[in-house]
Design a protein around this motif. Structure first.
Motif, mmCIF file in Angstrom:
data_model
loop_
_atom_site.group_PDB
_atom_site.id
_atom_site.type_symbol
_atom_site.label_atom_id
_atom_site.label_comp_id
_atom_site.label_asym_id
_atom_site.label_seq_id
_atom_site.Cartn_x
_atom_site.Cartn_y
_atom_site.Cartn_z
ATOM 1 N N UNK A 61 0.565 -1.177 0.134
ATOM 2 C CA UNK A 61 -0.338 -0.241 -0.354
ATOM 3 C C UNK A 61 0.798 1.166 0.230
ATOM 4 N N UNK A 62 2.134 1.258 -0.655
ATOM 5 C CA UNK A 62 3.350 2.521 -0.474
ATOM 6 C C UNK A 62 2.072 3.505 -1.805
ATOM 7 N N UNK A 63 2.235 4.901 -1.115
ATOM 8 C CA UNK A 63 1.912 5.708 -1.703
ATOM 9 C C UNK A 63 2.659 6.790 -2.167
ATOM 10 N N UNK A 64 2.577 7.264 -3.285
ATOM 11 C CA UNK A 64 3.696 7.872 -3.701
ATOM 12 C C UNK A 64 3.512 9.564 -3.218
ATOM 13 N N UNK A 65 4.246 10.147 -3.252
ATOM 14 C CA UNK A 65 3.692 11.613 -2.559
ATOM 15 C C UNK A 65 4.018 12.915 -3.585
ATOM 16 N N UNK A 66 5.337 12.674 -4.575
ATOM 17 C CA UNK A 66 6.009 13.479 -5.007
ATOM 18 C C UNK A 66 7.525 12.954 -5.746
ATOM 19 N N UNK A 67 7.520 13.571 -7.276
ATOM 20 C CA UNK A 67 8.084 13.319 -7.703
ATOM 21 C C UNK A 67 9.794 12.895 -7.385
ATOM 22 N N UNK A 68 10.498 14.013 -6.069
ATOM 23 C CA UNK A 68 11.353 13.936 -5.206
ATOM 24 C C UNK A 68 11.238 13.235 -4.009
ATOM 25 N N UNK A 69 10.377 12.580 -3.714
ATOM 26 C CA UNK A 69 9.630 12.104 -2.715
ATOM 27 C C UNK A 69 11.092 11.127 -1.505
ATOM 28 N N UNK A 70 11.010 11.921 -0.292
ATOM 29 C CA UNK A 70 12.492 11.028 0.478
ATOM 30 C C UNK A 70 11.690 10.720 1.484
ATOM 31 N N UNK A 71 12.002 9.500 2.357
ATOM 32 C CA UNK A 71 12.153 8.752 2.969
ATOM 33 C C UNK A 71 13.145 8.665 4.264
ATOM 34 N N UNK A 113 7.850 11.214 2.292
ATOM 35 C CA UNK A 113 7.345 12.509 2.658
ATOM 36 C C UNK A 113 7.884 12.993 1.382
ATOM 37 N N UNK A 114 7.147 14.632 1.338
ATOM 38 C CA UNK A 114 7.732 15.485 0.503
ATOM 39 C C UNK A 114 8.710 15.787 0.407
ATOM 40 N N UNK A 139 16.463 13.075 -11.659
ATOM 41 C CA UNK A 139 16.710 12.231 -12.520
ATOM 42 C C UNK A 139 14.479 11.980 -12.452
ATOM 43 N N UNK A 140 14.059 11.407 -11.030
ATOM 44 C CA UNK A 140 12.555 11.486 -11.086
ATOM 45 C C UNK A 140 12.183 12.496 -11.334
#
Length: 293
Positions: free
Chosen positions: A34-44, A135-136, A161-162
């Motif tokens: 259930x991974x949720x994409x939040x932005x192209x440059x999302x970080x963790x 997160x963004x 790149x993303x």
């Protein structure tokens, strides 16, 4: 981090050396269903165990989402048990395979070699890391603009790149990317209009070159409104941001900036006065922009 973030156990599926100094690690696992994409440059936030062969263990996020209390609980762990925590961009997400890719810059045995870099260089299928995220990456998001400026060193390359690959038809971006040499260049696939300038340090150690700032200063910018995205070594990011705002006259609220690393300090070291000032200014401008909107 935010209170809505959940902790995931990530299992290495495979690895790939995409350039001599960049290791791509593909992660899978049930927690990515259930991974949720939040932005192209999302970080963790990634967690690496100090104990070889064991999965990392971190305190649970409080039910009320109090990140400050969570962080105090994390710091209160015995050092031998407290996993290393590092921030990384999620390069891509494959919802069908339920996998994510994260690219790690390999620093060898030099001054900037850290636990994440060492771990990535030796990662094997089945190895486990922990993750809070995504997160963004920045406090600002682009509004209406005619083009986007992207600038950073190799640590910003996964996000750049993303961002390039997320361009829509008709969207324009100009990127200035500092890397060690031609072997570190990468190819991007995009339906947008992307102009990439590769800047080679030519053996100069990362953090000791002005090539990125020099290139942006010398650039002829297109006309129109610009949104600038800048990341990399903290002092270099600070220099570029000041140039864009003070010399180019770009609105501060149109410049997203993040210091991914510090030349003489690690993420385990306390933030400097400059670090705290940057964060406070970024947050203040966001609040002002929100009030005006």
């Amino acid at each position: 981090m935010a209170g809505t973030l959940r902790y995931s156990a990530l299992h290495v599926s495979r690895t790939e050396r995409i350039t001599p100094l960049m290791q791509r690690v593909t992660f899978g696992g049930e927690d990515l269903a259930d991974f949720s994409h939040v932005s192209p440059d999302q970080h963790s936030k990634l967690f690496f165990s100090r104990q070889e062969g064991r999965a990392p263990v971190v305190p649970p996020m409080p039910a009320d989402g109090d990140v400050g209390r969570w962080y105090r609980d994390y710091l209160a762990m015995p050092e031998a048990e407290r996993p290393w925590m590092r921030s990384y961009t999620i390069r891509s997400h494959d919802p069908v395979r339920q996998e994510i890719d994260i690219d790690f810059v390999l620093h060898g045995d030099g001054d900037h070699s850290g636990p994440a870099s060492r771990w990535a260089a030796q990662a094997e299928p089945g190895d486990v890391v922990g993750m809070y995220g995504p997160a963004v990456s920045h406090y600002r998001t682009p509004g209406l603009r005619d083009w986007t400026l992207l600038a950073g060193d190799e640590t910003a390359l996964p996000a750049i790149g993303a961002l390039i690959e997320a361009l829509e038809p008709g969207e324009r971006a100009i990127a200035y990317i500092e890397v060690d040499g031609p072997a570190e260049q990468q190819e991007f696939t995009t339906v947008g209009d992307a102009e990439v300038h590769w800047l080679h340090r030519g053996g100069t150690a990362a953090g000791h070159s002005t090539i990125l700032a020099d290139a942006v200063r010398a650039a002829d910018f297109p006309s129109g409104e610009v949104f600038a995205w800048v990341a990399g070594e903290s002092s270099a990011v600070r220099t570029l941001r000041r140039h864009l705002v003070n010399d180019r006259g770009i609105d501060k609220r149109a410049v997203a900036f993040t210091g991914y690393w510090r030349l003489k300090l690690t993420q385990d070291d306390a933030p400097t006065t400059d670090d705290l000032a940057d964060q406070a200014e970024a947050m203040d401008e966001v609040q002002v922009g929100s009030a005006q909107g």
